[in-house]
Design a protein around this motif. Structure first.
Motif, PDB file in Angstrom:
ATOM      1  N   THR A 106      -8.520  -9.655  -5.112  1.00 40.37           N
ATOM      2  CA  THR A 106      -7.606  -9.509  -6.252  1.00 40.37           C
ATOM      3  C   THR A 106      -8.260  -8.775  -7.423  1.00 40.37           C
ATOM      4  OG1 THR A 106      -6.568 -11.578  -5.571  1.00 40.37           O
ATOM      5  CG2 THR A 106      -6.010 -10.733  -7.764  1.00 40.37           C
ATOM      6  N   ARG A 107      -9.454  -9.157  -7.793  1.00 39.54           N
ATOM      7  CA  ARG A 107     -10.129  -8.514  -8.927  1.00 39.54           C
ATOM      8  C   ARG A 107     -10.364  -7.029  -8.660  1.00 39.54           C
ATOM      9  NH1 ARG A 107     -14.029 -11.808 -11.943  1.00 39.54           N
ATOM     10  NH2 ARG A 107     -12.170 -12.058 -13.170  1.00 39.54           N
TER      11      ARG A 107
ATOM     12  N   LEU B 171       3.715   0.845  -6.391  1.00 37.79           N
ATOM     13  CA  LEU B 171       3.327  -0.063  -5.314  1.00 37.79           C
ATOM     14  C   LEU B 171       1.834   0.086  -5.016  1.00 37.79           C
ATOM     15  CD1 LEU B 171       6.266   0.621  -2.846  1.00 37.79           C
ATOM     16  CD2 LEU B 171       5.959  -1.414  -4.272  1.00 37.79           C
ATOM     17  N   LEU B 172       1.201  -1.039  -4.736  1.00 34.85           N
ATOM     18  CA  LEU B 172      -0.183  -1.035  -4.269  1.00 34.85           C
ATOM     19  C   LEU B 172      -0.159  -1.385  -2.796  1.00 34.85           C
ATOM     20  CD1 LEU B 172      -3.278  -0.940  -4.768  1.00 34.85           C
ATOM     21  CD2 LEU B 172      -3.139  -3.431  -5.112  1.00 34.85           C
ATOM     22  N   ASN B 173      -0.720  -0.511  -1.980  1.00 32.60           N
ATOM     23  CA  ASN B 173      -0.881  -0.795  -0.569  1.00 32.60           C
ATOM     24  C   ASN B 173      -2.345  -1.130  -0.328  1.00 32.60           C
ATOM     25  OD1 ASN B 173      -1.576   0.410   2.392  1.00 32.60           O
ATOM     26  ND2 ASN B 173       0.417  -0.599   2.311  1.00 32.60           N
ATOM     27  N   VAL B 174      -2.582  -2.250   0.347  1.00 34.51           N
ATOM     28  CA  VAL B 174      -3.917  -2.696   0.709  1.00 34.51           C
ATOM     29  C   VAL B 174      -3.974  -2.661   2.231  1.00 34.51           C
ATOM     30  CG1 VAL B 174      -5.612  -4.549   0.499  1.00 34.51           C
ATOM     31  CG2 VAL B 174      -3.910  -4.215  -1.306  1.00 34.51           C
TER      32      VAL B 174
ATOM     33  N   LEU C 183       2.340  -4.369  -2.407  1.00 34.28           N
ATOM     34  CA  LEU C 183       2.620  -5.270  -3.520  1.00 34.28           C
ATOM     35  C   LEU C 183       3.155  -4.495  -4.726  1.00 34.28           C
ATOM     36  CD1 LEU C 183      -0.767  -7.068  -3.084  1.00 34.28           C
ATOM     37  CD2 LEU C 183       1.455  -7.991  -2.411  1.00 34.28           C
ATOM     38  N   PRO C 184       4.069  -5.099  -5.496  1.00 32.98           N
ATOM     39  CA  PRO C 184       4.607  -4.420  -6.673  1.00 32.98           C
ATOM     40  C   PRO C 184       3.589  -4.341  -7.817  1.00 32.98           C
ATOM     41  CG  PRO C 184       5.496  -6.636  -6.514  1.00 32.98           C
ATOM     42  CD  PRO C 184       4.661  -6.416  -5.283  1.00 32.98           C
TER      43      PRO C 184
ATOM     44  N   ARG D   1       0.095  -3.479 -13.825  1.00 31.60           N
ATOM     45  CA  ARG D   1      -0.455  -4.782 -13.427  1.00 31.60           C
ATOM     46  C   ARG D   1       0.122  -5.231 -12.092  1.00 31.60           C
ATOM     47  NH1 ARG D   1      -1.368  -9.127 -17.762  1.00 31.60           N
ATOM     48  NH2 ARG D   1      -2.331  -9.817 -15.842  1.00 31.60           N
ATOM     49  N   LEU D   2      -0.725  -5.811 -11.293  1.00 25.75           N
ATOM     50  CA  LEU D   2      -0.319  -6.362 -10.010  1.00 25.75           C
ATOM     51  C   LEU D   2       0.587  -7.560 -10.258  1.00 25.75           C
ATOM     52  CD1 LEU D   2      -0.872  -5.961  -7.000  1.00 25.75           C
ATOM     53  CD2 LEU D   2      -2.893  -7.399  -7.254  1.00 25.75           C
ATOM     54  N   GLU D   3       1.750  -7.559  -9.639  1.00 27.88           N
ATOM     55  CA  GLU D   3       2.729  -8.628  -9.842  1.00 27.88           C
ATOM     56  C   GLU D   3       2.584  -9.681  -8.746  1.00 27.88           C
ATOM     57  OE1 GLU D   3       5.299  -9.198 -12.331  1.00 27.88           O
ATOM     58  OE2 GLU D   3       3.796  -7.905 -13.291  1.00 27.88           O
ATOM     59  N   LEU D   4       1.655 -10.587  -8.948  1.00 28.22           N
ATOM     60  CA  LEU D   4       1.454 -11.702  -8.033  1.00 28.22           C
ATOM     61  C   LEU D   4       1.968 -12.976  -8.679  1.00 28.22           C
ATOM     62  CD1 LEU D   4      -2.216 -11.017  -6.852  1.00 28.22           C
ATOM     63  CD2 LEU D   4      -0.118 -10.679  -5.527  1.00 28.22           C
TER      64      LEU D   4
END
Length: 140
Positions: free
Chosen positions: A24-25, A41-44, A105-106, A111-114
């Protein structure tokens, strides 16, 4: 490279034990550099046949519970057709069917929306491969 797509590679050492590694960090730091104030979007993605990406709570035992559940579902014994590597290694090749090698992830305002207790994690049950790469890509 286009402003709408940016990618980087993380090199992660998981060691010789089954692990859940919180990314996450690193994801947040990547977004701070590449997507300040932007939506997208963030793709991991982990490009390995024996690892996966999960979104789950860490630090309260859920990560250990996940490994225990995987060990129960995918025992490290000689039942597997895929037999090279350490005993039970064939199960590591089944892992990505249960814990996929990717998550999208959005990202809102950079900012990552978790959810409150959610973390982005690398799940690695393969004790034969201590080095992993994880690709982070921002689409915005």
């Amino acid at each position: 490279m286009s402003d709408s797509f940016t990618t980087t590679v993380l090199n992660i050492t998981t060691g010789t034990a089954e692990t859940v590694t919180d990314l996450t960090r690193a994801c947040e730091e990547f977004l701070t550099r590449t997507a300040p104030g932007r939506d997208g979007l963030l793709n991991v993605f982990v490009p390995h046949a024996t690892a996966g990406i999960a979104v789950l709570e860490t630090g309260a035992g859920s990560d250990d519970d996940l490994l225990a559940a995987l060990h129960h579902l995918l025992p490290a014994d000689d039942r597997w057709q895929h037999r090279h590597g350490s005993p039970g290694h064939g199960r590591d090749h089944v892992l990505p069917a249960l814990v996929p090698p990717h998550a999208t992830l959005p990202v809102i305002g950079g900012r990552l929306e978790l959810g409150t207790w959610q973390s982005v994690c690398l799940v690695d049950t393969n004790r034969d491969n201590a080095e992993r790469q994880v690709r982070l890509s921002f689409f915005g």
